[in-house]
Write a protein that holds these residues in place. Structure first.
Motif, PDB file in Angstrom:
ATOM      1  N   LYS A 271      53.713 -21.385 -61.733  1.00 11.71           N
ATOM      2  CA  LYS A 271      54.250 -22.718 -61.506  1.00 11.71           C
ATOM      3  C   LYS A 271      53.642 -23.379 -60.277  1.00 11.71           C
ATOM      4  O   LYS A 271      53.876 -24.543 -60.019  1.00 11.71           O
ATOM      5  N   THR A 272      52.894 -22.633 -59.482  1.00  8.84           N
ATOM      6  CA  THR A 272      52.259 -23.191 -58.304  1.00  8.84           C
ATOM      7  C   THR A 272      50.761 -22.967 -58.382  1.00  8.84           C
ATOM      8  O   THR A 272      50.290 -22.044 -59.036  1.00  8.84           O
ATOM      9  N   ALA A 273      50.030 -23.851 -57.733  1.00  9.16           N
ATOM     10  CA  ALA A 273      48.571 -23.751 -57.736  1.00  9.16           C
ATOM     11  C   ALA A 273      48.097 -23.217 -56.397  1.00  9.16           C
ATOM     12  O   ALA A 273      48.700 -23.463 -55.358  1.00  9.16           O
ATOM     13  N   THR A 274      47.013 -22.481 -56.445  1.00  8.23           N
ATOM     14  CA  THR A 274      46.393 -22.006 -55.219  1.00  8.23           C
ATOM     15  C   THR A 274      45.397 -23.053 -54.748  1.00  8.23           C
ATOM     16  O   THR A 274      44.501 -23.446 -55.481  1.00  8.23           O
ATOM     17  N   VAL A 275      45.574 -23.521 -53.539  1.00  7.04           N
ATOM     18  CA  VAL A 275      44.697 -24.546 -52.985  1.00  7.04           C
ATOM     19  C   VAL A 275      43.852 -23.918 -51.883  1.00  7.04           C
ATOM     20  O   VAL A 275      44.386 -23.321 -50.957  1.00  7.04           O
ATOM     21  N   THR A 276      42.547 -24.050 -52.029  1.00  6.22           N
ATOM     22  CA  THR A 276      41.661 -23.515 -51.000  1.00  6.22           C
ATOM     23  C   THR A 276      41.249 -24.634 -50.052  1.00  6.22           C
ATOM     24  O   THR A 276      41.185 -25.797 -50.436  1.00  6.22           O
ATOM     25  N   ASP A 277      40.963 -24.251 -48.828  1.00  6.53           N
ATOM     26  CA  ASP A 277      40.531 -25.231 -47.834  1.00  6.53           C
ATOM     27  C   ASP A 277      39.175 -25.769 -48.227  1.00  6.53           C
ATOM     28  O   ASP A 277      38.225 -25.011 -48.405  1.00  6.53           O
ATOM     29  N   GLY A 278      39.072 -27.080 -48.396  1.00 10.09           N
ATOM     30  CA  GLY A 278      37.815 -27.687 -48.811  1.00 10.09           C
ATOM     31  C   GLY A 278      36.924 -28.023 -47.631  1.00 10.09           C
ATOM     32  O   GLY A 278      37.077 -27.503 -46.527  1.00 10.09           O
ATOM     33  N   ASN A 279      35.986 -28.900 -47.877  1.00 10.08           N
ATOM     34  CA  ASN A 279      35.069 -29.315 -46.836  1.00 10.08           C
ATOM     35  C   ASN A 279      35.773 -30.237 -45.850  1.00 10.08           C
ATOM     36  O   ASN A 279      36.686 -30.961 -46.196  1.00 10.08           O
ATOM     37  N   SER A 280      35.314 -30.212 -44.622  1.00 11.85           N
ATOM     38  CA  SER A 280      35.835 -31.128 -43.621  1.00 11.85           C
ATOM     39  C   SER A 280      34.661 -31.774 -42.909  1.00 11.85           C
ATOM     40  O   SER A 280      33.579 -31.200 -42.814  1.00 11.85           O
ATOM     41  N   ARG A 281      34.869 -32.977 -42.442  1.00 13.10           N
ATOM     42  CA  ARG A 281      33.813 -33.726 -41.786  1.00 13.10           C
ATOM     43  C   ARG A 281      34.314 -34.271 -40.460  1.00 13.10           C
ATOM     44  O   ARG A 281      35.456 -34.707 -40.352  1.00 13.10           O
ATOM     45  N   LEU A 282      33.437 -34.257 -39.462  1.00 14.95           N
ATOM     46  CA  LEU A 282      33.754 -34.883 -38.190  1.00 14.95           C
ATOM     47  C   LEU A 282      33.609 -36.392 -38.350  1.00 14.95           C
ATOM     48  O   LEU A 282      32.622 -36.864 -38.912  1.00 14.95           O
ATOM     49  N   ILE A 283      34.597 -37.137 -37.894  1.00  7.21           N
ATOM     50  CA  ILE A 283      34.539 -38.593 -38.009  1.00  7.21           C
ATOM     51  C   ILE A 283      33.604 -39.134 -36.939  1.00  7.21           C
ATOM     52  O   ILE A 283      33.869 -39.029 -35.740  1.00  7.21           O
ATOM     53  N   SER A 284      32.488 -39.701 -37.380  1.00  6.76           N
ATOM     54  CA  SER A 284      31.506 -40.251 -36.449  1.00  6.76           C
ATOM     55  C   SER A 284      31.846 -41.688 -36.113  1.00  6.76           C
ATOM     56  O   SER A 284      32.711 -42.305 -36.708  1.00  6.76           O
ATOM     57  N   GLY A 285      31.135 -42.223 -35.152  1.00  4.02           N
ATOM     58  CA  GLY A 285      31.288 -43.633 -34.814  1.00  4.02           C
ATOM     59  C   GLY A 285      31.908 -43.815 -33.456  1.00  4.02           C
ATOM     60  O   GLY A 285      33.121 -43.845 -33.314  1.00  4.02           O
ATOM     61  N   GLY A 286      31.059 -43.924 -32.435  1.00  2.00           N
ATOM     62  CA  GLY A 286      31.579 -44.138 -31.093  1.00  2.00           C
ATOM     63  C   GLY A 286      32.451 -42.989 -30.648  1.00  2.00           C
ATOM     64  O   GLY A 286      32.101 -41.829 -30.809  1.00  2.00           O
ATOM     65  N   VAL A 287      33.600 -43.313 -30.099  1.00  2.97           N
ATOM     66  CA  VAL A 287      34.515 -42.274 -29.611  1.00  2.97           C
ATOM     67  C   VAL A 287      35.818 -42.336 -30.401  1.00  2.97           C
ATOM     68  O   VAL A 287      36.898 -42.148 -29.857  1.00  2.97           O
ATOM     69  N   GLU A 288      35.728 -42.593 -31.685  1.00  3.19           N
ATOM     70  CA  GLU A 288      36.916 -42.703 -32.535  1.00  3.19           C
ATOM     71  C   GLU A 288      37.651 -41.376 -32.579  1.00  3.19           C
ATOM     72  O   GLU A 288      37.096 -40.365 -33.001  1.00  3.19           O
ATOM     73  N   ILE A 289      38.896 -41.388 -32.147  1.00  7.21           N
ATOM     74  CA  ILE A 289      39.662 -40.141 -32.114  1.00  7.21           C
ATOM     75  C   ILE A 289      40.948 -40.218 -32.932  1.00  7.21           C
ATOM     76  O   ILE A 289      41.679 -39.236 -33.023  1.00  7.21           O
ATOM     77  N   THR A 290      41.224 -41.384 -33.517  1.00  8.51           N
ATOM     78  CA  THR A 290      42.447 -41.493 -34.330  1.00  8.51           C
ATOM     79  C   THR A 290      42.137 -42.110 -35.688  1.00  8.51           C
ATOM     80  O   THR A 290      42.512 -43.257 -35.955  1.00  8.51           O
ATOM     81  N   PRO A 291      41.446 -41.371 -36.570  1.00  9.01           N
ATOM     82  CA  PRO A 291      41.230 -41.880 -37.934  1.00  9.01           C
ATOM     83  C   PRO A 291      42.580 -42.043 -38.630  1.00  9.01           C
ATOM     84  O   PRO A 291      43.437 -41.165 -38.551  1.00  9.01           O
ATOM     85  N   ARG A 292      42.747 -43.175 -39.330  1.00  9.36           N
ATOM     86  CA  ARG A 292      44.049 -43.506 -39.890  1.00  9.36           C
ATOM     87  C   ARG A 292      44.112 -43.430 -41.409  1.00  9.36           C
ATOM     88  O   ARG A 292      45.125 -43.055 -41.966  1.00  9.36           O
ATOM     89  N   HIS A 293      43.053 -43.848 -42.076  1.00  6.32           N
ATOM     90  CA  HIS A 293      43.126 -43.913 -43.537  1.00  6.32           C
ATOM     91  C   HIS A 293      41.730 -43.780 -44.117  1.00  6.32           C
ATOM     92  O   HIS A 293      40.748 -44.107 -43.462  1.00  6.32           O
ATOM     93  N   VAL A 294      41.665 -43.291 -45.355  1.00  3.97           N
ATOM     94  CA  VAL A 294      40.378 -43.135 -46.037  1.00  3.97           C
ATOM     95  C   VAL A 294      40.438 -43.839 -47.384  1.00  3.97           C
ATOM     96  O   VAL A 294      41.492 -43.878 -48.034  1.00  3.97           O
ATOM     97  N   GLU A 295      39.318 -44.431 -47.780  1.00  4.44           N
ATOM     98  CA  GLU A 295      39.216 -45.118 -49.069  1.00  4.44           C
ATOM     99  C   GLU A 295      37.791 -44.936 -49.585  1.00  4.44           C
ATOM    100  O   GLU A 295      36.848 -44.765 -48.807  1.00  4.44           O
ATOM    101  N   PHE A 296      37.628 -44.953 -50.917  1.00  8.24           N
ATOM    102  CA  PHE A 296      36.317 -44.784 -51.544  1.00  8.24           C
ATOM    103  C   PHE A 296      35.988 -46.002 -52.393  1.00  8.24           C
ATOM    104  O   PHE A 296      36.879 -46.729 -52.828  1.00  8.24           O
ATOM    105  N   ASN A 297      34.684 -46.187 -52.669  1.00  7.23           N
ATOM    106  CA  ASN A 297      34.309 -47.153 -53.695  1.00  7.23           C
ATOM    107  C   ASN A 297      34.555 -46.523 -55.062  1.00  7.23           C
ATOM    108  O   ASN A 297      35.032 -45.380 -55.157  1.00  7.23           O
ATOM    109  N   ASN A 298      34.224 -47.237 -56.122  1.00  5.71           N
ATOM    110  CA  ASN A 298      34.623 -46.792 -57.466  1.00  5.71           C
ATOM    111  C   ASN A 298      34.026 -45.459 -57.880  1.00  5.71           C
ATOM    112  O   ASN A 298      34.690 -44.636 -58.520  1.00  5.71           O
ATOM    113  N   ASP A 299      32.746 -45.217 -57.557  1.00  5.57           N
ATOM    114  CA  ASP A 299      32.128 -43.966 -57.987  1.00  5.57           C
ATOM    115  C   ASP A 299      32.087 -42.900 -56.896  1.00  5.57           C
ATOM    116  O   ASP A 299      31.478 -41.845 -57.072  1.00  5.57           O
TER     117      ASP A 299
END
Length: 201
Positions: free
Chosen positions: A33-61
């Motif tokens: 009844k439960t799924a096993t979730v493995t830790d996926g890839n992670s990325r460092l948020i680039s761009g100046g000294v940004e330390i509080t990423p708030r939200h993520v969005e993708f284009n259609n593809d």
């Protein structure tokens, strides 16, 4: 009496046969009844000294990824060679990042951007913030290129209807419904009806 005994034997044989098949050929996790979730890839948020990423969005593809930063108030753009695979993401560079204060009335903007959403073809970008408690609607040409927005955004103050500290924004497929969350006061999800899809005015 003999017939009842024979019937019982047949039932027992069938039971053990089915049990053998299930234990032998059906994977042990088939009825989990439960799924096993493995830790996926992670990325460092680039761009100046940004330390509080708030939200993520993708284009259609999934070949473009956008991160809203709450420290410098920028939208950062990444290119993915494989759609929706963040291990293939590369930062598009500061020249492609979008300053959320750019083009705002009185150069004020919203100092606490939170959620972001695009319309279907990416020619409109919506950013919600909880400093001014407003939604800013930006025009992009071409779509999903955040560096191209030069127009003053359409601004919609939602303090009276939503309250302070709005956090998330989402639309239905044709943009005639908009959903906004906030965590101050009633901790509610608000639904708006738009007479013209993806036009917050």
């Amino acid at each position: 009496m003999r017939e009842k005994f024979d019937l019982l034997q047949i039932k027992l044989i069938l039971f053990f046969l089915v049990a053998f098949i299930v234990l032998t050929f059906v994977p042990s996790d088939a009825f989990a009844k439960t799924a096993t979730v493995t830790d996926g890839n992670s990325r460092l948020i680039s761009g100046g000294v940004e330390i509080t990423p708030r939200h993520v969005e993708f284009n259609n593809d999934g070949t473009k990824m956008f991160i809203v930063g709450g420290t410098l108030d920028f939208v950062y753009e990444y290119t993915l060679t494989t759609g929706f695979d963040i291990s293939t993401a590369t930062y598009a560079g500061n020249s492609e990042a979008f300053n959320l204060h750019k083009g705002n009335n009185n150069a004020k903007g919203d100092g606490q951007p939170r959620g972001i959403h695009f319309n279907t073809d990416g020619t409109k970008m919506f950013v919600i913030g909880n400093n001014e408690d407003e939604i800013n609607q930006y025009t992009l040409s071409p779509g999903f290129d955040v560096s191209t927005s030069t127009t003053y955004p359409v601004r919609q103050d939602i303090t009276a209807t939503v309250g302070t500290s709005p956090q998330g924004i989402e639309f239905n497929t044709d943009g005639t419904k908009m959903f906004v969350t906030h965590h101050s006061g009633t901790n509610s999800l608000h639904e708006f009806t738009l007479t013209t899809g993806f036009d917050i005015s």
